[in-house]
Design a protein around this motif. Structure first.
Motif, PDB file in Angstrom:
ATOM      1  N   LEU A  45       0.972  -1.207   0.046  1.00  0.00           N
ATOM      2  CA  LEU A  45      -0.161   0.001  -0.003  1.00  0.00           C
ATOM      3  C   LEU A  45       0.790   1.111   0.063  1.00  0.00           C
ATOM      4  CD1 LEU A  45      -2.935   1.107   0.321  1.00  0.00           C
ATOM      5  CD2 LEU A  45      -2.705   0.979   2.766  1.00  0.00           C
ATOM      6  N   ARG A  54      -8.043   3.114   1.854  1.00  0.00           N
ATOM      7  CA  ARG A  54      -7.938   1.806   2.448  1.00  0.00           C
ATOM      8  C   ARG A  54      -8.366   1.838   3.991  1.00  0.00           C
ATOM      9  NH1 ARG A  54      -4.682  -2.570   1.723  1.00  0.00           N
ATOM     10  NH2 ARG A  54      -5.497  -2.484  -0.343  1.00  0.00           N
ATOM     11  N   TYR A  55      -7.524   2.674   4.530  1.00  0.00           N
ATOM     12  CA  TYR A  55      -8.103   3.061   5.903  1.00  0.00           C
ATOM     13  C   TYR A  55      -9.279   3.644   6.558  1.00  0.00           C
ATOM     14  CZ  TYR A  55      -3.052   1.640   7.320  1.00  0.00           C
ATOM     15  OH  TYR A  55      -2.000   0.866   7.485  1.00  0.00           O
ATOM     16  N   SER A 131     -10.253  -4.434   3.659  1.00  0.00           N
ATOM     17  CA  SER A 131      -9.290  -4.920   2.324  1.00  0.00           C
ATOM     18  C   SER A 131      -8.011  -5.269   2.863  1.00  0.00           C
ATOM     19  CB  SER A 131      -9.578  -4.273   1.019  1.00  0.00           C
ATOM     20  OG  SER A 131      -9.075  -3.156   1.371  1.00  0.00           O
TER      21      SER A 131
END
Length: 136
Positions: A45, A54-55, A131
Motif C-alpha cells: 500500500l 483503504r484506512y 481489505s
C-alpha cells in the motif's frame, strides 16, 4: 523514490549527494508531496491517496486532523501498524502518539483550538471494509 533499495555504501553516498541536490533545488513542500505519495502505509500500500481510501474510505484531502495524525504515527513500521486497522483497534502507544501529534499541530498553528478539542473528543474510526487483512 529515485534509488534502488540496496543497503550498500555506494547507495548511501548516492543518497548523500542526491539529498543535498534535491534540498537545494526543490521546495520543501514538493519534497514532502513526493514523499507522502511514495512511502508504504501497509502491505503493498503505497502513497497517501490509496492509504486514505483503504484506512478511512475517503480521499486524502478529506482526512480529519486525527486521521492525518494516525498516518504520521505509522512510520517507521507501517506493516506492524496495519494490524491495528485489521483489528479495528489502535494500541495505547498509537493513541498517545496521535495525541502528541495533535498537540504539535495545535502548537504550530496547523489546527485551531476548536479543531484540536474536536479531534481529542472524536475516536479514530477505520473504514468498515477491511481489505488486505487476510493474514492479519
Amino acid at each position: 523514490v529515485y534509488l534502488d533499495r540496496d543497503k550498500t555504501f555506494s547507495r548511501k553516498m548516492q543518497e548523500l549527494f542526491m539529498t543535498w541536490y534535491l534540498e537545494t533545488k526543490v521546495k520543501k513542500q514538493r519534497l514532502m508531496e513526493v514523499y507522502v505519495n511514495a512511502i508504504e502505509y501497509g502491505p503493498a500500500l503505497y502513497g497517501i491517496g490509496p492509504a486514505a481510501w483503504r484506512y478511512f474510505g475517503k480521499p486524502a484531502a478529506d482526512l480529519t486532523p486525527t486521521e492525518s495524525a494516525f498516518f504520521s504515527s505509522i512510520l517507521p513500521a507501517p506493516r506492524k501498524r496495519f494490524k491495528q486497522y485489521c483489528r479495528d483497534k489502535i494500541s495505547g502507544w498509537t493513541e498517545r502518539k496521535i495525541e502528541r501529534i495533535l498537540g504539535l499541530m495545535l502548537k504550530r498553528n496547523r489546527i485551531t483550538e476548536e479543531e484540536y478539542q474536536e479531534a481529542m473528543a472524536t475516536p479514530l474510526l477505520f473504514s468498515v471494509e477491511k481489505s488486505g487483512c487476510g493474514r492479519y
